[in-house]
Design an enzyme around this catalytic site. Structure first.
Site, PDB file in Angstrom:
ATOM      1  CD  GLU A 156      -3.162  -0.966   2.046  1.00  0.00           C
ATOM      2  OE1 GLU A 156      -2.982  -0.378   3.120  1.00  0.00           O
ATOM      3  OE2 GLU A 156      -4.255  -1.458   1.721  1.00  0.00           O
ATOM      4  CD  GLU A 314      -4.267  -6.190   2.394  1.00  0.00           C
ATOM      5  OE1 GLU A 314      -5.016  -5.538   3.150  1.00  0.00           O
ATOM      6  OE2 GLU A 314      -3.051  -6.009   2.341  1.00  0.00           O
TER       7      GLU A 314
HETATM    8  C1  GLA Z   1      -4.331  -2.819   4.677  1.00  0.00           C
HETATM    9  C2  GLA Z   1      -2.969  -3.436   4.802  1.00  0.00           C
HETATM   10  C3  GLA Z   1      -2.952  -4.627   5.672  1.00  0.00           C
HETATM   11  C4  GLA Z   1      -3.857  -4.453   6.851  1.00  0.00           C
HETATM   12  C5  GLA Z   1      -5.237  -4.191   6.390  1.00  0.00           C
HETATM   13  C6  GLA Z   1      -6.221  -4.114   7.540  1.00  0.00           C
HETATM   14  O1  GLA Z   1      -4.978  -3.064   3.515  1.00  0.00           O
HETATM   15  O2  GLA Z   1      -2.344  -3.723   3.581  1.00  0.00           O
HETATM   16  O3  GLA Z   1      -1.621  -4.815   6.090  1.00  0.00           O
HETATM   17  O4  GLA Z   1      -3.394  -3.394   7.623  1.00  0.00           O
HETATM   18  O5  GLA Z   1      -5.241  -2.969   5.701  1.00  0.00           O
HETATM   19  O6  GLA Z   1      -7.413  -3.496   7.170  1.00  0.00           O
END
Ligand code: GLA
Ligand code: ZN
Length: 682
Positions: A156, A314
């Site tokens: 991210e 995710e």
């Molecule tokens: C993000 C991160 C993860 C985690 C999730 C939790 O997308 O990439 O490492 O922190 O959020 O919501």
């Protein structure tokens, strides 16, 4: 690299299913229970090591893979595939302590000390060297593993840094872009407020100590701030590129990606896309009624690689812990939203995370397994049922694409430029306008691509360009070509205002778009959003009145006809919405005000109807309809987002791959609340 064929994920025998797995946070005896549960849930893919830097390396020349080797060995023994991260999602304390330059300096000018994550200075030579080195070490170790499916670089990427190293890198970036200070001064309109720069070293990052007041969007010089955003996005891209290059020294063919965040303002994903082998993103919708927004975001992500399938890297199976109030996903919602991502082009559906963390800020973030590890919970059952769905459907849609004849243009430059400008209406946000237009298209069930402004438009009969504030390159000509060959083009207020440097055109508004739309904006009124101006719309459905708010461009039609007129204020009777017809049957529609959703819907349905693009279930706004097709095989998805059942007549004959039910065209089908049909068309 020109001439080399693109690297894409190898198609598997089904949608990849699994997620982030961090067993280094709990004892190995628990690992056995984890894998037993994964077997029950049909989990086949695990993402490993996203935040393992400190566990792998206790110093610059110190790399120890004992723990990660053990994790990989256990995953490999289970037969599952894995996505290997480069472990650079968070810094280790020793690095920040020994080299404070790796910590960011924030917008207020404060140098941070160690803590949190995603906060490395992208310009720090130490960070760049050691992150690339770590990526290389990991690649050297796991490249060639038969169960490795992809590389996950960083995590991210986002935010910004304003340190001295970034200032220096910004100056080099500017030299490269402008070559001369004369050109830079012109681009930034530096004659305003005595800003003419006479030495590159006089340039400092735009932040709270320099050009800004009241935060990120209030800047004295949009040109400087815009360039800093572009630079920062590229500086982080450079980090990605350097880690990827380190991987490529050991592995020439396993695809690499990083997890994007959808409509995320600080990073211009269009400029990144070329460096990714495939796109992936983290789907954390802001509310439990975000289905239209998610549809849009999936399309935006699919558009990054020209329509190639993407991955959901995710999503949460239950709650997202980072909100103030954290609702669970209601029964059926996980399945519905997961199928929605596949319906929009995902070939992998992955969770964050597979088992809950024991401590720290994400210990209550939803996971496939909670702290107890139970498999008799509602959440686990729903995860397992979805796993069974994916097994049943197999490879039916893998690699399939969306046959869209409508496109929505999205542009980070227009986003940035329009929101940091005085003199417009600061309560109007770019995403809000884009999402309103998208919702109208989505409810009408049109197959849609979301593409950058420089994408080829030849394949589209309808091109919608909301808030196209900045006109770059030949965008205006390409939009005109759509209308000239018989297609329809739509744009809105605040479009055609500035060039690539955020300077106004020395012409009528909307600048290079004026002749295409056949309008001139004489004045732009903006009012608080409790003030309504009623708009009379004429058209196929007869005369009707809708409302508009916030922005009211007073238009002069010069070749266009009014299809909507203001009812109120001193511009009552003046055009608010116009349509300019083209000889080959095309049309250019200009919407000079922020119409309410009904008004928008009515305009966009007229546009789609003229081009024969209204979807088969457009009368059921909560029944989403999408298509993926591969060679001659079409698979369509019906997704019932409503809390009530919906009954419709099947638009085509086929077999529901989820239930095996064979449907005739026109046959009545009822979808229960949150239910899904995956129709392999006959
Ligand atoms: C993000 C991160 C993860 C985690 C999730 C939790 O997308 O990439 O490492 O922190 O959020 O919501
Ligand atoms: Zn920095």
């Amino acid at each position: 690299m020109s001439g080399t064929s693109p690297i894409r994920p190898v198609l598997q025998n089904k949608v990849l299913y699994g997620g982030d797995y961090n067993p280094e946070q709990w004892p190995p005896k628990v690992w056995e229970a984890d894998h037993a549960a994964f077997d029950l849930a049909g989990i086949d893919t695990l993402t490993l090591g996203v935040f393992d830097w400190a566990l792998i390396s206790a110093g610059e020349d110190d790399y120890d893979f004992t723990l990660l080797d053990a994790v990989v060995a256990r995953v490999a023994a289970s037969g599952r595939r894995f996505v290997m991260a480069t472990a650079t999602g968070a810094l280790p304390p020793w690095l920040a302590h020994r080299h404070p330059e790796v910590n960011r300096t924030d917008f207020e000018g404060r140098r941070h000390v160690y803590g949190q994550r995603h906060n490395a200075c992208p310009s720090s030579p130490v960070f760049r060297r050691l992150s690339a080195r770590l990526a290389g070490k990991i690649a050297e170790r796991y490249a060639g593993h038969p169960q490795l499916v992809a590389w996950h670089i960083g995590n991210e990427y986002g935010g910004a840094c304003y340190c001295g190293n970034c200032a220096a890198a910004f100056r080099s970036w500017l030299r490269e872009r402008y070559r001369s200070l004369d050109r830079l001064n012109e681009a930034w309109n530096a004659a305003f407020w005595s800003h003419t720069f006479t030495d590159w070293d006089e340039i400092v990052p735009p932040n709270a100590l320099s050009e800004h007041w009241r935060g990120q969007n209030h800047t004295a010089f949009q040109g400087i701030t815009l360039d800093y955003l572009r630079f920062m996005s590229e500086a982080m891209l450079q980090n990605f590129v350097e880690e990827k290059a380190a991987i490529r020294e050991h592995d020439a063919s396993t695809p690499a990606t990083t997890n994007f965040m959808g409509m995320y303002r600080p990073i211009d994903y269009h400029r990144w896309a070329e460096q990714l082998d495939f796109a992936s993103w983290d789907n954390y919708p802001p509310t439990d009624r975000s289905e239209a927004r998610m549809a849009f975001t999936h399309d935006l992500m699919r558009g990054l690689k020209g329509g190639d399938p993407f991955w959901v890297m995710e999503q949460t199976p239950t709650i997202t812990a980072s909100r103030d109030i954290n609702p669970v996903k209601r029964p059926g919602v996980l399945r519905l939203w997961s199928w929605q991502s596949v319906a929009h082009g995902a070939d992998a559906v992955l969770y964050f995370q597979m088992r809950q963390s024991r401590g720290a800020c994400e210990k209550y973030h939803g996971a496939v397994l909670d702290h107890s590890g139970r498999t008799d919970t509602r959440a686990f059952r729903e995860v397992a049922e979805l796993g069974a769905d994916f097994r049943r459907v197999g490879d039916a849609v893998l690699g399939a694409r969306t046959p869209a004849r409508a496109a929505l243009l999205f542009d980070w430059d227009s986003w940035w430029a329009s929101e940091m400008t005085d003199g417009l209406n600061r309560t109007v946000s770019y995403p809000q306008v884009v999402l309103a237009y998208h919702r109208a298209l989505w409810e009408a069930g049109v197959q849609l691509d979301v593409v950058p402004v420089d994408a080829p438009l030849d394949g589209y009969d309808v091109v919608v360009a909301p808030l196209l504030h900045m006109i770059k390159g030949d965008t205006a000509e390409r939009l005109r070509a759509v209308a000239e060959r018989g297609g329809s083009v739509v744009s809105t207020f605040h479009s055609g205002r500035v060039d690539q440097d955020t300077n106004a055109f020395l012409t009528d508004v909307p600048g290079p778009l004026a002749s295409l739309f056949g309008v001139r904006v004489e004045e732009t009124d903006s009012l608080p959003d409790d003030v309504v101006n009623r708009i009379s719309l004429s058209g196929a459905g007869g005369e009707r009145t809708v409302t508009s708010r916030s922005v009211f461009e007073i238009l002069v039609a010069e070749g266009a006809e009014a299809v909507g007129t203001y009812n109120d204020d001193f511009y009552a009777g003046r055009p608010a919405v116009t349509r300019k017809p083209f000889p080959a049957g095309g049309a250019a529609w200009y919407v000079g005000t922020l119409l309410d959703q009904n008004g928008l819907s009515s305009i966009l349905r007229s546009v789609l109807a003229e081009q024969g693009l209204i979807g088969p279930y457009a009368d059921e706004p909560e029944l989403e309809f999408t298509v993926r097709s591969l060679e001659d095989v079409r698979t369509s998805f019906l997704l019932n987002h409503a809390d009530t059942p919906v009954t419709v007549q099947a638009h085509a004959a086929g077999t529901d791959l989820l239930t095996g039910r064979v449907l005739a065209a026109g046959e009545q089908i009822t979808l229960a609340p949150k239910d899904v049909v995956v129709l392999r068309e006959a």
